[in-house]
Design a protein around this motif. Structure first.
Motif, PDB file in Angstrom:
ATOM      1  N   GLN A 253      46.752  40.112  36.225  1.00  0.00           N
ATOM      2  CA  GLN A 253      45.967  39.138  35.452  1.00  0.00           C
ATOM      3  C   GLN A 253      45.143  38.233  36.376  1.00  0.00           C
ATOM      4  OE1 GLN A 253      46.117  39.454  31.920  1.00  0.00           O
ATOM      5  NE2 GLN A 253      47.143  41.265  32.655  1.00  0.00           N
ATOM      6  N   LEU A 254      44.501  38.849  37.380  1.00  0.00           N
ATOM      7  CA  LEU A 254      43.730  38.088  38.366  1.00  0.00           C
ATOM      8  C   LEU A 254      42.252  38.453  38.373  1.00  0.00           C
ATOM      9  CD1 LEU A 254      46.310  38.345  41.299  1.00  0.00           C
ATOM     10  CD2 LEU A 254      45.851  36.343  39.872  1.00  0.00           C
ATOM     11  N   SER A 255      41.807  39.288  37.444  1.00  0.00           N
ATOM     12  CA  SER A 255      40.411  39.751  37.471  1.00  0.00           C
ATOM     13  C   SER A 255      39.417  38.608  37.318  1.00  0.00           C
ATOM     14  CB  SER A 255      40.161  40.804  36.392  1.00  0.00           C
ATOM     15  OG  SER A 255      40.334  40.229  35.099  1.00  0.00           O
ATOM     16  N   GLY A 256      39.813  37.514  36.706  1.00  0.00           N
ATOM     17  CA  GLY A 256      38.929  36.370  36.552  1.00  0.00           C
ATOM     18  C   GLY A 256      38.522  35.745  37.871  1.00  0.00           C
TER      19      GLY A 256
ATOM     20  N   GLY B 241      27.000  51.274  48.469  1.00  0.00           N
ATOM     21  CA  GLY B 241      27.631  50.056  48.945  1.00  0.00           C
ATOM     22  C   GLY B 241      28.145  49.244  47.776  1.00  0.00           C
ATOM     23  N   VAL B 242      28.824  48.145  48.094  1.00  0.00           N
ATOM     24  CA  VAL B 242      29.348  47.257  47.056  1.00  0.00           C
ATOM     25  C   VAL B 242      29.249  45.815  47.539  1.00  0.00           C
ATOM     26  CG1 VAL B 242      31.755  47.457  47.844  1.00  0.00           C
ATOM     27  CG2 VAL B 242      31.274  46.799  45.472  1.00  0.00           C
ATOM     28  N   TYR B 243      28.849  44.955  46.614  1.00  0.00           N
ATOM     29  CA  TYR B 243      28.801  43.510  46.848  1.00  0.00           C
ATOM     30  C   TYR B 243      29.915  42.904  46.018  1.00  0.00           C
ATOM     31  CZ  TYR B 243      27.191  38.679  46.283  1.00  0.00           C
ATOM     32  OH  TYR B 243      27.109  37.317  46.245  1.00  0.00           O
ATOM     33  N   ILE B 244      30.795  42.128  46.665  1.00  0.00           N
ATOM     34  CA  ILE B 244      31.882  41.484  45.938  1.00  0.00           C
ATOM     35  C   ILE B 244      31.952  40.012  46.341  1.00  0.00           C
ATOM     36  CG2 ILE B 244      33.304  43.523  45.524  1.00  0.00           C
ATOM     37  CD1 ILE B 244      34.934  42.867  47.953  1.00  0.00           C
ATOM     38  N   ARG B 245      32.437  39.217  45.403  1.00  0.00           N
ATOM     39  CA  ARG B 245      32.642  37.791  45.676  1.00  0.00           C
ATOM     40  C   ARG B 245      33.914  37.359  44.965  1.00  0.00           C
ATOM     41  NH1 ARG B 245      30.479  33.435  43.126  1.00  0.00           N
ATOM     42  NH2 ARG B 245      28.888  34.708  42.136  1.00  0.00           N
ATOM     43  N   ILE B 246      34.809  36.720  45.739  1.00  0.00           N
ATOM     44  CA  ILE B 246      36.098  36.276  45.225  1.00  0.00           C
ATOM     45  C   ILE B 246      36.083  34.750  45.123  1.00  0.00           C
ATOM     46  CG2 ILE B 246      38.608  36.318  45.563  1.00  0.00           C
ATOM     47  CD1 ILE B 246      37.273  39.112  45.221  1.00  0.00           C
ATOM     48  N   ASP B 247      36.573  34.246  44.008  1.00  0.00           N
ATOM     49  CA  ASP B 247      36.648  32.811  43.771  1.00  0.00           C
ATOM     50  C   ASP B 247      37.464  32.137  44.881  1.00  0.00           C
ATOM     51  OD1 ASP B 247      37.339  30.222  42.776  1.00  0.00           O
ATOM     52  OD2 ASP B 247      37.173  30.946  40.711  1.00  0.00           O
ATOM     53  N   PRO B 248      36.938  31.037  45.467  1.00  0.00           N
ATOM     54  CA  PRO B 248      37.698  30.348  46.521  1.00  0.00           C
ATOM     55  C   PRO B 248      38.981  29.703  45.994  1.00  0.00           C
ATOM     56  CG  PRO B 248      35.739  29.085  45.945  1.00  0.00           C
ATOM     57  CD  PRO B 248      35.656  30.402  45.210  1.00  0.00           C
TER      58      PRO B 248
ATOM     59  N   GLY C  55      45.452  40.426  50.954  1.00  0.00           N
ATOM     60  CA  GLY C  55      44.839  41.711  51.300  1.00  0.00           C
ATOM     61  C   GLY C  55      45.549  42.909  50.702  1.00  0.00           C
ATOM     62  N   LYS C  56      46.621  42.676  49.954  1.00  0.00           N
ATOM     63  CA  LYS C  56      47.383  43.771  49.355  1.00  0.00           C
ATOM     64  C   LYS C  56      47.457  43.675  47.838  1.00  0.00           C
ATOM     65  CE  LYS C  56      50.204  44.130  53.453  1.00  0.00           C
ATOM     66  NZ  LYS C  56      51.440  43.754  54.086  1.00  0.00           N
ATOM     67  N   THR C  57      47.413  42.459  47.302  1.00  0.00           N
ATOM     68  CA  THR C  57      47.520  42.261  45.865  1.00  0.00           C
ATOM     69  C   THR C  57      46.239  42.731  45.186  1.00  0.00           C
ATOM     70  OG1 THR C  57      48.970  40.359  46.178  1.00  0.00           O
ATOM     71  CG2 THR C  57      47.870  40.554  44.031  1.00  0.00           C
ATOM     72  N   ILE C  58      46.385  43.597  44.188  1.00  0.00           N
ATOM     73  CA  ILE C  58      45.219  44.104  43.459  1.00  0.00           C
ATOM     74  C   ILE C  58      44.761  43.031  42.480  1.00  0.00           C
ATOM     75  CG2 ILE C  58      44.407  45.840  41.824  1.00  0.00           C
ATOM     76  CD1 ILE C  58      46.473  47.764  43.081  1.00  0.00           C
ATOM     77  N   LEU C  59      43.501  42.618  42.641  1.00  0.00           N
ATOM     78  CA  LEU C  59      42.933  41.631  41.720  1.00  0.00           C
ATOM     79  C   LEU C  59      42.403  42.309  40.463  1.00  0.00           C
ATOM     80  CD1 LEU C  59      41.037  39.293  44.195  1.00  0.00           C
ATOM     81  CD2 LEU C  59      43.420  39.192  43.444  1.00  0.00           C
ATOM     82  N   ALA C  60      41.792  43.469  40.609  1.00  0.00           N
ATOM     83  CA  ALA C  60      41.257  44.218  39.469  1.00  0.00           C
ATOM     84  C   ALA C  60      40.866  45.615  39.948  1.00  0.00           C
ATOM     85  CB  ALA C  60      40.037  43.521  38.869  1.00  0.00           C
ATOM     86  N   THR C  61      40.809  46.538  39.010  1.00  0.00           N
ATOM     87  CA  THR C  61      40.315  47.881  39.284  1.00  0.00           C
ATOM     88  C   THR C  61      39.185  48.159  38.306  1.00  0.00           C
ATOM     89  OG1 THR C  61      42.505  48.618  40.002  1.00  0.00           O
ATOM     90  CG2 THR C  61      40.908  50.330  39.396  1.00  0.00           C
ATOM     91  N   TYR C  62      38.030  48.546  38.843  1.00  0.00           N
ATOM     92  CA  TYR C  62      36.848  48.823  38.036  1.00  0.00           C
ATOM     93  C   TYR C  62      36.525  50.306  38.118  1.00  0.00           C
ATOM     94  CZ  TYR C  62      36.348  43.805  38.505  1.00  0.00           C
ATOM     95  OH  TYR C  62      36.574  42.462  38.478  1.00  0.00           O
TER      96      TYR C  62
END
Length: 196
Positions: A118-121, A164-171, A180-187
């Motif tokens: 439940q971290l995709s947000g 390529g892929v552009y990603i941005r994670i909420d601070p 670096g191991k916890t899956i935030l989301a799978t698209y």
């Protein structure tokens, strides 16, 4: 006096029956045999140069066969840095090594398929694209803007296209999930390949 019988309704019925028989479909069977053979696909996916940076710590590519759906799945895992946009320009290559004609490769963003924690947000941008020299649009989302369009590129025989892929994670992602191991989301992004 004898009554005269009216045969007109019977004549009309007989005529309609004859017309129906003439207009009826003729069905016949012609047997066909469909022979299925196998060869290497004309285009295949390979890990890109980004998978070798820092010994593959930040971008990884693996493959598996999904027996339930009958598909070969390419699993691409990328790490984003909280608060900083990250742009991987060479995560995967789609190559036309085995085809004899050009192949059109089209990416389709299908959306989120798993959010186990439940971290995709916290994922504020996920945008995949074909890199130069293929200046095509990408697909995915950046903040609240969705880019559901497809992105296509033509790959000639013996050539490759790079994605390529552009990603941005909420601070504000809690520190325990920024490991670096916890899956935030799978698209899911499908790459459909069509021979020209």
């Amino acid at each position: 006096m004898a009554r005269k019988r009216n045969y007109k309704p019977l004549v009309v019925l007989a005529a309609l029956t004859a017309v129906a028989l003439v207009a009826a479909a003729v069905t016949f069977t012609n047997i066909t045999y469909w022979v299925v053979n196998a060869t290497m696909p004309p285009a295949m996916k390979y890990p890109g140069a980004d998978t070798t940076v820092a010994e593959g710590k930040y971008a990884k590519v693996s493959y598996y066969f999904d027996r339930d759906n009958g598909y070969n799945i390419t699993r691409i895992s990328v790490i984003g840095f909280t608060g900083d946009p990250v742009n991987y320009t060479n995560v995967i290559r789609v190559c036309n090594y085995y085809g004899s004609t050009p192949v059109v490769a089209t990416m389709y963003y299908r959306g989120i398929v798993a959010d186990p924690n439940q971290l995709s947000g916290y994922v504020k941008a996920f945008y995949v694209y074909w890199t130069d020299p293929y200046a095509q649009p990408g697909t995915g989302f950046i903040t609240a803007t969705n880019y559901p369009q497809s992105a296509s590129v033509t790959i000639n025989q013996g050539q490759c296209a790079t994605a390529g892929v552009y990603i941005r994670i909420d601070p504000n992602l809690p520190a325990q999930y920024a490991d670096g191991k916890t899956i935030l989301a799978t698209y899911q992004v499908d790459i459909q390949m069509t021979m020209k």
